[in-house]
Design a protein around this motif. Sequence first.
Motif, PDB file in Angstrom:
ATOM      1  N   ARG A  24       0.850  -1.122   0.329  1.00 40.90           N
ATOM      2  CA  ARG A  24      -0.034  -0.080   0.106  1.00 40.90           C
ATOM      3  C   ARG A  24       0.668   0.537   0.420  1.00 40.90           C
ATOM      4  NH1 ARG A  24      -4.959  -1.050   3.939  1.00 40.90           N
ATOM      5  NH2 ARG A  24      -4.919   0.880   2.862  1.00 40.90           N
ATOM      6  N   GLY A  32       1.445   1.128   5.723  1.00 39.67           N
ATOM      7  CA  GLY A  32       0.322   0.184   4.676  1.00 39.67           C
ATOM      8  C   GLY A  32       0.693  -1.022   5.302  1.00 39.67           C
ATOM      9  N   ALA A  35      -0.188  -5.788   0.185  1.00 41.02           N
ATOM     10  CA  ALA A  35      -1.493  -5.695  -0.047  1.00 41.02           C
ATOM     11  C   ALA A  35      -1.479  -6.360  -1.403  1.00 41.02           C
ATOM     12  CB  ALA A  35      -1.863  -4.316  -0.155  1.00 41.02           C
ATOM     13  N   GLY A  37      -2.501  -9.174  -4.056  1.00 42.05           N
ATOM     14  CA  GLY A  37      -3.829 -10.365  -4.336  1.00 42.05           C
ATOM     15  C   GLY A  37      -3.339 -11.880  -4.444  1.00 42.05           C
ATOM     16  N   PRO A  75      -2.617  -5.728  -7.328  1.00 40.41           N
ATOM     17  CA  PRO A  75      -2.670  -4.734  -5.392  1.00 40.41           C
ATOM     18  C   PRO A  75      -3.955  -4.739  -5.557  1.00 40.41           C
ATOM     19  CG  PRO A  75      -3.079  -3.466  -8.086  1.00 40.41           C
ATOM     20  CD  PRO A  75      -2.440  -4.974  -8.071  1.00 40.41           C
ATOM     21  N   LYS A  76      -3.298  -3.905  -4.004  1.00 33.12           N
ATOM     22  CA  LYS A  76      -5.252  -3.624  -3.013  1.00 33.12           C
ATOM     23  C   LYS A  76      -5.813  -4.835  -2.458  1.00 33.12           C
ATOM     24  CE  LYS A  76      -5.299   0.976  -4.646  1.00 33.12           C
ATOM     25  NZ  LYS A  76      -5.937   1.877  -5.147  1.00 33.12           N
ATOM     26  N   ASN A  77      -4.649  -5.978  -2.997  1.00 29.39           N
ATOM     27  CA  ASN A  77      -5.764  -6.935  -2.700  1.00 29.39           C
ATOM     28  C   ASN A  77      -6.300  -8.070  -3.087  1.00 29.39           C
ATOM     29  OD1 ASN A  77      -4.758  -7.112   0.288  1.00 29.39           O
ATOM     30  ND2 ASN A  77      -5.770  -5.887   1.192  1.00 29.39           N
ATOM     31  N   ARG A 128       0.312 -10.588   0.869  1.00 29.95           N
ATOM     32  CA  ARG A 128      -0.198 -10.131   1.873  1.00 29.95           C
ATOM     33  C   ARG A 128      -0.712 -11.944   3.055  1.00 29.95           C
ATOM     34  NH1 ARG A 128      -6.421 -10.637   0.270  1.00 29.95           N
ATOM     35  NH2 ARG A 128      -6.195 -11.927  -0.747  1.00 29.95           N
TER      36      ARG A 128
END
Length: 345
Positions: A24, A32, A35, A37, A75-77, A128
Motif C-alpha cells: 500500500r 500500509g 497488499a 492479491g 494490487p490492493k488485495n 499479504r
Amino acid sequence: MQFIDQAEVEVIAGDGGDGMVAFRREKYVPAGGPAGGNGGPGGSIYLRATPQLQTLLDFRFAHRFKAKHGQRGGPKNMTGAAGADLYLEVPCGTAVYNVETDELLGDLVEAEDLLCVAQGGKGGLGNRHFLSNRNRAPEHALPGLPGETCHLRLELKLLAEVGIVGLPNAGKSTLIAALSAARPKIADYPFTTLVPNLGVVRRPTGDGTVFADIPGLIQGAHLGLGLGHEFLRHIERTRVLLHVVDATAEHPIDNFHTIQQELAAYGRTLSDRPQVVALNKVDALTPQVLAELIDQFKAQVPGPVYGISAVAGIGVEPMLQHLWTVLDRTKATTTAALAEPAQVI
C-alpha cells in the motif's frame, strides 16, 4: 452424418494465476503493509451429456482442448480473475476412460450428467498472506499451480433396451424397419449394415422401447473379425437380446451357436442376458420343414422359439408380446434389487 463411436482427446485445464507482490502506497496510510492479491484459479474442463448428439463426430478432427488460465493477482488485495471453465458436450451413453491407466473415469448416461475430467490449477498466494510479526514487509508470493492434463478415450455405447443380434443377412435390419420408423440400408449381400441402427418400437401401452440393430457379428467377432468387435459394446447396456436366425440358411443351429459363442467370448455378462430367439424368413419354408426346425431349436435352446417373417409380418406380434414380458420381468428384477436395503457389516 458419420457414425463415430470412439474418439481420443487431450484435455488441458488452465493454470492458476500467480500471486502478486505489492504494498500500500497511500498518502494517509503510514506503514500500509503488503497488499498483493491472490492469483485466480484456472478453468476446469467438464464433459456434459446431451440428448441432442447421437455420435462423437465433433471429436473426429478436434483432439485437443484447453481451458483458460487464471489471471495474476492485483494490487490492493485484488484477486485475479478465474479462468473460464470449458464444457464439452457428448452423447448420452458415453463412457470416459483414462488412456494411460485404462481406468473408467465416468459414465454419462442421463441428460445433463456432468463429469470433471481436468481440474484447473489453484491460484498462487499474494504477499499479504506472508505477513507476520517477524516479517512485516514480505517480498515474495507463490506462483499458480498448473492445471491437470489428461488423455481420454471416449466410447459411445448406445442406450437401447433391446439389442438385435445375428449373423449378416439374418434379417435384422428388415425386422427393425418393419417394427419402427428406422430406415436402414437393406440389401441381399453380407455387411449391408455398417453402423448400428436405432428404432423406437411402440408398446401396447403407448410407451416406446428402443431397439438397436447391431451389425457385423461373425465367427471371431470378439477378436476383431468382421465389424462385431467395433459394435459389440453397443449391446452392453441392453436388457434383452433378440437373436434373429436365418431359417433358410444351410445350418441354422450352427449359426445360432456361433453368435452364442461370440457373446460368451466377449464377456461383460452378454451371454447371461435374457434372449428371445426368432427364426426369420419362415415364409420361404414349408410348414413341415418349419415345424422340424423349431423342434430342433427347442431341444437346444432354453425358452420359446418363434418363427417369424419380417417381410410378411408373420409371427411378429406373438414374439413382441413375449419380448415385452421378458423386458418387464428384467425391469422388475432391477427395481427390486435397487430397492433392497444394503447390509451393514
